[in-house]
Design a protein around this motif. Structure first.
Motif, PDB file in Angstrom:
ATOM      1  N   LYS A   7     -16.862  -8.233  69.580  1.00 60.28           N
ATOM      2  CA  LYS A   7     -16.454  -6.941  69.044  1.00 60.28           C
ATOM      3  C   LYS A   7     -17.645  -6.274  68.371  1.00 60.28           C
ATOM      4  O   LYS A   7     -18.448  -6.917  67.708  1.00 60.28           O
ATOM      5  CB  LYS A   7     -15.304  -7.093  68.060  1.00 60.28           C
ATOM      6  CG  LYS A   7     -14.080  -7.799  68.626  1.00 60.28           C
ATOM      7  CD  LYS A   7     -13.315  -6.946  69.593  1.00 60.28           C
ATOM      8  CE  LYS A   7     -12.187  -7.706  70.228  1.00 60.28           C
ATOM      9  NZ  LYS A   7     -10.892  -7.258  69.948  1.00 60.28           N
ATOM     10  N   GLN A  77      -3.778  -0.908  69.105  1.00 58.68           N
ATOM     11  CA  GLN A  77      -4.115  -1.468  70.422  1.00 58.68           C
ATOM     12  C   GLN A  77      -5.478  -0.972  70.894  1.00 58.68           C
ATOM     13  O   GLN A  77      -6.331  -1.753  71.300  1.00 58.68           O
ATOM     14  CB  GLN A  77      -3.030  -1.108  71.446  1.00 58.68           C
ATOM     15  CG  GLN A  77      -3.339  -1.573  72.856  1.00 58.68           C
ATOM     16  CD  GLN A  77      -3.441  -3.083  72.957  1.00 58.68           C
ATOM     17  OE1 GLN A  77      -2.632  -3.799  72.376  1.00 58.68           O
ATOM     18  NE2 GLN A  77      -4.422  -3.572  73.685  1.00 58.68           N
ATOM     19  N   GLN A  78      -5.697   0.333  70.843  1.00 58.00           N
ATOM     20  CA  GLN A  78      -6.954   0.899  71.335  1.00 58.00           C
ATOM     21  C   GLN A  78      -8.138   0.491  70.457  1.00 58.00           C
ATOM     22  O   GLN A  78      -9.215   0.177  70.965  1.00 58.00           O
ATOM     23  CB  GLN A  78      -6.852   2.414  71.432  1.00 58.00           C
ATOM     24  CG  GLN A  78      -5.918   2.855  72.548  1.00 58.00           C
ATOM     25  CD  GLN A  78      -5.782   4.355  72.640  1.00 58.00           C
ATOM     26  OE1 GLN A  78      -6.559   5.095  72.071  1.00 58.00           O
ATOM     27  NE2 GLN A  78      -4.775   4.803  73.377  1.00 58.00           N
ATOM     28  N   GLU A  81      -9.559  -3.068  70.943  1.00 60.08           N
ATOM     29  CA  GLU A  81     -10.339  -3.331  72.142  1.00 60.08           C
ATOM     30  C   GLU A  81     -11.837  -3.395  71.853  1.00 60.08           C
ATOM     31  O   GLU A  81     -12.579  -4.039  72.589  1.00 60.08           O
ATOM     32  CB  GLU A  81     -10.035  -2.278  73.205  1.00 60.08           C
ATOM     33  CG  GLU A  81      -8.625  -2.402  73.751  1.00 60.08           C
ATOM     34  CD  GLU A  81      -8.260  -1.322  74.750  1.00 60.08           C
ATOM     35  OE1 GLU A  81      -9.162  -0.563  75.176  1.00 60.08           O
ATOM     36  OE2 GLU A  81      -7.075  -1.244  75.099  1.00 60.08           O
TER      37      GLU A  81
END
Length: 141
Positions: A7, A77-78, A81
Motif C-alpha cells: 500500500k 472499498q476504493q 485499494e
C-alpha cells in the motif's frame, strides 16, 4: 510467484462526525430519522451500557441511533485499494491542548500518512499531514 502489492500510504480516519454520527434515540426526532433514511442515509440502533452510570443500582442502558456517511462503504472499498486504513477515534491529552490526535504513535515516517478529520485541533501535532473535512450530520442537508 506474485509479489504482494504494498500500500502506498496510510489513511487515518476519524469516526465520530466523519464516518458516522450518533444520537441518543430518545432525543432524535422520528421525523429527522425518516428524512435521513429517505435521503438514502443508512442507520442502525444499538444499546449502550456505560460502565460508569447506574440508576437505582442498575446499569443505565442508552439506546443510540448511528447514521452512516452516505457512500461510506464505497469510499472505504476504493480507498483500501491503495491505502492501509486506520480508524483513529481515541483522543490524546497533551500538556498544551486537550483532544489532539498524535500520528507518532502509528509511524515515524510522516511522508506516507495522512489524517482525515473534521476537528482542526486534531491536526496540531502534524499539520502537514492533514486533510480537513466538513463534519457529517444526519440532520444537515
Amino acid at each position: 510467484m506474485e509479489i504482494p502489492f504494498k500500500k502506498i500510504v496510510q489513511v487515518v480516519l476519524d469516526l465520530d462526525e466523519m464516518l458516522v454520527c450518533t444520537y441518543e434515540t430518545s432525543s432524535f426526532l422520528a421525523l429527522l430519522r425518516s428524512q435521513a433514511i429517505e435521503s438514502s442515509i443508512k442507520c442502525f440502533e444499538l444499546e449502550c451500557t456505560p460502565s460508569d452510570k447506574e440508576v437505582d443500582g442498575k446499569q443505565k442502558v442508552n439506546h443510540v441511533t448511528i447514521f452512516e456517511w452516505l457512500g461510506l462503504h464505497e469510499f472505504l472499498q476504493q480507498t483500501s485499494e491503495f491505502a492501509d486504513l486506520i480508524l483513529f477515534t481515541a483522543w490524546v491529552t497533551r500538556e498544551y491542548r486537550e483532544h489532539v490526535k498524535d500520528l507518532s504513535c502509528l509511524t515515524e515516517d510522516f511522508s506516507r500518512i495522512v489524517i482525515v478529520d473534521d476537528h482542526p485541533f486534531n491536526f496540531l501535532l502534524q499539520p502537514l499531514n492533514r486533510i480537513p473535512c466538513v463534519p457529517f450530520s444526519a440532520t444537515r442537508r
